[in-house]
Scaffold this active site. Structure first.
Site: not given
Lengths: 941, 291
Positions: A326, A668, A672
């Site tokens: 990310d 997070d 996901d």
């Protein structure tokens, strides 16, 4: 609405009714993923790995005990005890492994247990604070900025309410919520707030429409549990190893069973040999050692902010070849920070590091800066929460949106006490930012007592601000804004925007004293003051800057052969800028677009293969076929996926796995979780991560920092190396334990080593050195190797087995046999006398067994001698294992390069100690020669 | 994670195996070329040859350090064991008086055992020693000189000497069997602290003594003369004749098991080791069947 949910908007549900519904629907919480029952976990440990072989051994022992007992033999209990010992070994190692697993699971359990959430509910016409899991459908709840939404809520009253749906949809921009029904799709409509998202600002009241698992989040979370979770690489390696050793054990066992039967041994004896061979071959203590090593590493990683849920994930991280990371929070600091300023026709850069170490890198002497700083300070609604004076500025909590926070902190760092400046320049009127105006304006008294003018300050989207200006301040002087200056503004704006930064324009105007006296009634609705022909002062641009440790970590990944792919929901330009600044896209590499720009040709005509980097937009990704995606992943070494949805993350992960990579994924949000599960190792963020993500992940990063992943990779590689050493060490003595049996069967000598003694070596003296090897420091630089190739670089490969078994193992056996023969010779049995004596030696009736000197021995005297032999054999294996331990400390380096530590786990008890010492030295010398050759001629077999 | 392995047909697998066994393209057998195999074999030949040589060398060194006459340690043989003759696989003497084939082999075993005790052999090889004291033969100047053995008169065993007419057969034919008892040889062992030693036999449990009946010991009293000690090892004490004591069961109750224990009665000898049932004593089962 009231009717549908049987509630009253003003009074809420009655407590009794709520209790009824609660009983029907259950508490408002997500059912945790179905855990394997403890007993099943325990039983798995009992039958996993070598346990089956040992159970078979125990069963055989008991069977032969039964037969011997029935036949009335004299000492059948030996076999009973052996069986019991074998069973105990299995049970104890099983309990141990289970305990280790349970301990690491507990860490997670305590971690996920968070402070119970409270919700403000109207019940029985009263406002009450209730734990969120007591909420039921029909409850009326009130939410304010900063709250977590306690359930799926249909809003009935809102005031400037904005929610952050990023954990659900991945969109990082807060979305406003109102009471109006705007879309058929519940995910799109504005009048529903979802469970587990947060309210960023404003207030709202709503009716609970779904609770617990029936909420949108609950449904997604249950979807995620459907994604299969494969075996970890280390589990595969250990399985491979177990198969290999078990295969060797069974084939040698069966082979010698056949040999002994055809040599006219009794079937019962042959079975006992079989048990001995199995016990000698199986490294009983090894799996426990592996578990200990893994949990020690897990502990060490936890100290470095990597919390490992699944012990085996420790090693998976080490074999990772692609990290899909990310951006926000992981690579970046997750806070907007002022990065650049533009005034006096010049771009200055500001300090973006976490701790603000560089001091005032830009020119602050200009009058323009003074004016700009005033606007930045005054035209800002953000405020520090009180009571944080002792904290560093960057760590203080601010009430306000991201940009304003950035500006506030910037001003506080550069100028000092902002609140004081604001107090001295009293605010008389204000228009907050809204999406129609795209600007924010406030009017202040000045702190100059002689200057009675009001100061109008304004900030907003640069082009809108420029539209309202007629002059521009250069070096403190107002100059007319001609086309040349406007051009300069455009260039600067484009440049800052091109760096992926959010740009704000600032302007001001001193209101003439005669038109706007002290008492002038400013009215923000009618706007009875000028909002055009202002004086443009400058631009400030902000970005969520990369964490300072990340570029280093990325370059470490690079040298370690790990590909880092950025997957973000952000704009491609921002994504690319961050990727460049952290080194995910290196300075020299170009995307197809860059090449097209440089060569001045259309994008289509550029050879895609020449571009090393690629920025792939989520929209492009949507239209790609799997082959095209594979091509992208294959051809470009530096990839950024921008504007991707969490669902696309799953596709990217699968794409990487199709390349044969071991993929680590960070995430997070709830969305996901499928990708986290699908990945070989899912890494959830400890701070920003949702519970669902943490549940799906194998590892939790406590500090959300990418650099911690790299530390984890290093630990993972180290543990793989060290496990390899441990296994090599452990396997070696198997031959020295096995050979006695084989020679005993073939040459009919007295038994050199007993089954129980073997167990004692495997589970006693060998455990500590094995674990010690797991503590071995990293050899050379493990972060400069490529990730291990799953199919080639096995934990136990042919070379390791051959070297352990056929080289060192044989040497050990020879050494141990010399000790054995020495013991017997010094007690009266010369080697030649020993050959072929087995039957008479073991006969209970022969109590005048003649030795080489003509002396006669009773059975017990012989047995006692045999035990002495066991001990001597044991001691010589142990002493040679010291040499083995020393040589296994390194795989390639010489011991003299690595340094030798003292190993003192033996106490001298026998003169036979020293018999094996020359062989121990031989083992060492032999291995040093081997390592010398490896260093001299690397690459050859 | 679960990635499908590429499915291969049976034929392909077979072809792969064949290519592994013999790959004509790279001229490889089992994944190695002939040279590679040769080198590997040569390596192992040398390596194991070296190890074997090393093993032989260390064993040779070991044998050089070992005294061929007296073992280095004798701590395991502090108490000599005892044994019976005839020796069978189970330490039993069980037979049917009227069926000769059940005791014939005992008789044969005893005859074989007593062969070297024949007077002719004894007279030719051994010396007549002074009875009642140890027959010590210290090395004077030359170490390990051959030692003389003392004569043992087979006739001293009386009816158990097997010297009578063939029909008597150590008393087995009459249901009064003889069992010979001997003390294990231990080099340089001096039993009895210079006092005479003898062997006594009894039923294992006192209450069975009556049923076991009377026993006769030969030589009388089961005495073992001290002149047969010490033993100097088979290398120097070539013709050493182990002293024997015979026990004859005169009227043991027929058709039942008798557990007999004989112990060496010597000063300073402990024959009560719990774990070693044959240290200084011997236990066996006797059963005489009569139709």
């Amino acid at each position: 609405m009231e009717e549908k949910y049987g509630t009253s908007i003003s009074k809420g549900l009655s407590s009794a009714r709520a209790a009824e519904i609660l009983a029907r629907d259950g508490p408002n919480s997500l059912t945790p993923p179905k855990a394997t029952p403890e007993i099943v976990k325990f039983l798995k440990q009992m039958v996993g790995g070598f346990s089956i072989l040992l159970w078979i051994g125990a069963a055989f022992s008991w069977i032969s005990f039964g037969i011997q007992f029935a036949q009335g033999a004299e000492s059948p209990f030996d076999n009973l005890y052996l069986g019991v010992v074998l069973a105990l070994v299995v049970i104890l190692t099983g309990i141990f492994a289970y305990y280790q697993e349970a301990k690491s699971t507990n860490i997670m359990a305590s971690f996920s247990k968070m402070i119970p959430q409270q919700a403000l509910v109207i019940r029985d016409a009263e406002k009450k604070e209730l734990p969120a899991d007591q909420l039921v459908v029909g409850d009326i709840v009130e939410i304010k900025g900063g709250d977590r939404i306690p359930a799926d809520i249909r809003l009935i009253f809102t005031q400037g309410c904005k929610v952050d749906n990023s954990s659900l949809t991945g969109e990082s921009e807060p979305q406003s919520r109102s009471c109006d029904f705007t879309h058929e799709n519940p995910l799109e409509t504005r009048n529903i707030a979802f469970y587990s998202t947060t309210c960023v600002e404003g207030t709202a009241t709503g009716i609970v429409i779904n609770t617990g698992d029936r909420t949108i989040i609950g449904r997604i979370a249950s979807l995620a549990s459907g994604v299969g979770n494969g075996k970890t690489p280390i589990a595969i390696e250990i399985e491979h190893f177990v198969y290999l050793v078990a295969g060797v054990a069974i084939s040698i066992g069966v082979l010698f069973f056949i040999i002994s039967v055809s040599m006219r041994y009794k079937i019962l004896d042959s079975i006992i040999f079989l048990i001995g061979i199995i016990v000698a071959n199986v490294p009983e203590g090894l799996l426990a050692t592996v578990t200990v090593s893994l949990s020690l590493t897990a502990k060490r990683m936890a100290k470095k902010n990597c919390l490992v849920k699944n012990l085996e994930a420790v090693e998976t991280l080490g074999s990772t070849s692609i990290i899909c990371s990310d951006k926000t929070g992981t690579l970046t600091q997750n806070r907007m920070t002022v990065a650049h300023l533009w005034f006096d026709d010049q771009i200055y850069s500001a300090d973006t590091s976490e701790d603000q170490t560089s001091k005032y890198p830009f020119d602050q002497s200009s009058q323009t800066w003074t004016a700009l700083s005033k606007i930045v300070t005054l035209c800002n609604r953000a405020e520090f929460r009180p009571g944080q004076e002792n904290l560093p500025v960057m760590k203080r909590v601010v009430v306000g949106d991201a940009s304003e926070t950035a500006l506030l902190k910037f001003a506080e760092v550069v100028l000092g006490d902002v609140m004081d400046i604001r107090a001295r320049n009293k605010k008389v009127a204000e228009i907050p930012f809204n999406s129609t105006n795209k600007f924010q304006l406030s009017i202040h008294e000045t702190d100059d007592r002689n200057d009675k003018r009001f100061l109008l300050v304004m900030k907003g989207a640069p082009e809108r601000i420029l539209e309202r200006c007629s002059t521009i301040m250069i070096n403190g002087k107002e100059e007319p804004l001609d086309s040349e200056k406007a051009e300069a503004f455009q260039t600067a704006y484009m440049e800052l925007g091109g760096m992926g930064e959010r740009v704000l324009g600032f302007c001001h105007l001193y209101l003439p004293e005669n038109e706007f006296p002290d008492t002038y009634p400013f009215d923000t609705d009618s706007m009875n003051f000028p909002t055009s022909n202002l004086c443009f002062v400058g631009l400030l641009s902000m970005i969520d800057p990369p964490r300072s440790t990340v570029p280093d970590a990325v370059s470490k990944c690079r040298s370690a052969g790990i590909k880092v792919i950025m997957v973000t929901g952000d704009h491609p330009i921002t994504a690319k800028a961050i990727a460049k600044s952290v080194g995910i896209i290196s300075a020299t590499s170009e995307t197809v677009e860059d090449m097209a720009k440089r060569l001045n040709v259309p994008v289509e005509r550029v050879d895609r293969r020449q571009a090393t980097a690629a920025v792939v937009n989520g929209m492009e990704l949507k239209d790609m076929s799997l082959q095209q995606l594979d091509e992208v992943l294959c051809n470009h070494s530096e990839i950024v996926f921008a504007r991707t949805s969490p669902q696309q993350k799953l596709i990217i992960v699968e794409g990487c796995q199709r390349q044969g990579a071991v993929v680590a994924v960070t995430g997070d949000g709830v969305n996901d979780s499928p990708a986290l599960k699908k990945a070989d190792i899912g890494i959830a963020m400890g701070i920003a991560g949702s519970d669902a993500a943490k549940n799906a992940a194998d590892m939790v990063l406590l500090d959300d920092n990418f650099a911690s992943i790299v530390t984890g990779v290093e630990e993972g590689r180290l543990i793989f190396d060290n496990l390899k050493k441990t296994i090599a060490y452990t396997l070696t003595k198997n031959i020295a334990e096995l050979c006695p049996f084989l020679i005993y069967i073939i040459a009919s000598i007295p038994m050199p080593i007993g089954t129980i003694t073997i167990l004692f070596i495997d589970l006693g003296t060998d455990i500590i050195p094995s674990v010690a090897l797991a503590y071995e420091k990293a050899e050379s630089d493990i972060m400069n190797r490529r990730p291990r190739n799953k199919s080639k670089d096995r934990l136990v490969n042919e070379q390791l087995a051959v070297y352990s078994y056929l080289h060192i193992g044989i040497m050990q056996s020879v050494g141990a046999f010399v000790t054995y023969f020495t013991v017997y010779a010094e007690q009266g049995f010369l080697p030649t006398t020993l050959l072929g004596v087995r039957v008479n030696w073991e006969s209970n009736a022969i109590n005048d067994f003649e030795d080489s000197y003509g002396q006669e021995w009773t059975k017990y005297q012989r047995t006692y001698l045999q035990w002495t032999g066991y001990t001597a054999f044991f001691v010589s294996i142990t002493i040679q294992q010291v040499a083995d331990l020393i040589i296994r400390k390194t795989r390639r380096n010489s011991i003299f390069q690595q340094g030798l530590f003292r190993t003192s786990f033996l106490t001298p008890r026998f003169q036979y100690w020293f018999v094996a010492v020359p062989f121990a030295i031989l083992i060492w010398v032999y291995d040093e020669v081997r390592k010398l050759f490896i260093r001299r001629y690397p690459g050859s077999k | 994670m679960a990635r499908d392995k590429q499915k291969r047909s049976c034929g392909q697998v077979l072809a792969e195996w064949r290519a592994f066994v013999w790959d004509p393209r790279s001229r490889q057998v089992l994944g190695r070329t002939a040279t590679s195999w040769g080198l590997i074999l040569l390596f192992y030949l040398l390596f194991y040859g070296f190890l074997a040589g090393l093993f032989a060398l260390t064993m040779w060194v070991l044998l050089q350090t070992v005294d061929p006459h007296v073992p280095k340690y004798q701590d395991r043989l502090a108490t000599p064991g005892m044994m019976i003759r005839p020796r069978t696989e189970t330490l039993d003497v069980a037979f049917n008086v009227s069926a000769a084939e059940t005791w014939q082999h005992y008789v044969r075993l005893l005859h074989d055992f007593l062969e070297p005790y024949n007077d002719s052999v004894q007279a030719a090889r051994n010396a007549a020693c002074r009875p009642g004291r140890y027959h010590e033969q210290p090395d004077e100047a030359v170490p390990n000189v051959p030692k003389r053995a003392c004569r043992f008169a087979r006739s001293a065993l009386g009816p158990c000497a097997g010297l009578g007419p063939p029909g008597t057969a150590f008393g087995y034919a009459a249901g009064r069997p003889c069992v010979l008892l001997k003390v294990n040889r231990v080099i340089n062992y001096f039993p009895g602290e210079n006092k005479s030693i003898n062997v006594v036999c009894a039923a294992k449990r006192e209450e069975d003594a009556a049923r076991l009946g009377e026993m006769a010991m030969f030589p009388p009293n089961g005495t073992i003369d001290l002149m047969y000690f010490p033993y100097y090892g088979k290398r120097v004490h070539v013709n050493y004749t182990q002293p024997v004591v015979a026990v004859q069961f005169l009227n043991a109750t027929a058709n039942e098991d008798h557990h007999v224990e004989c112990r060496l009665n010597a000063a300073g000898l402990r024959a009560d080791d719990e774990r070693d049932k044959f240290a200084g004593r011997v236990a066996f089962r006797l059963r005489i069947n009569r139709d």
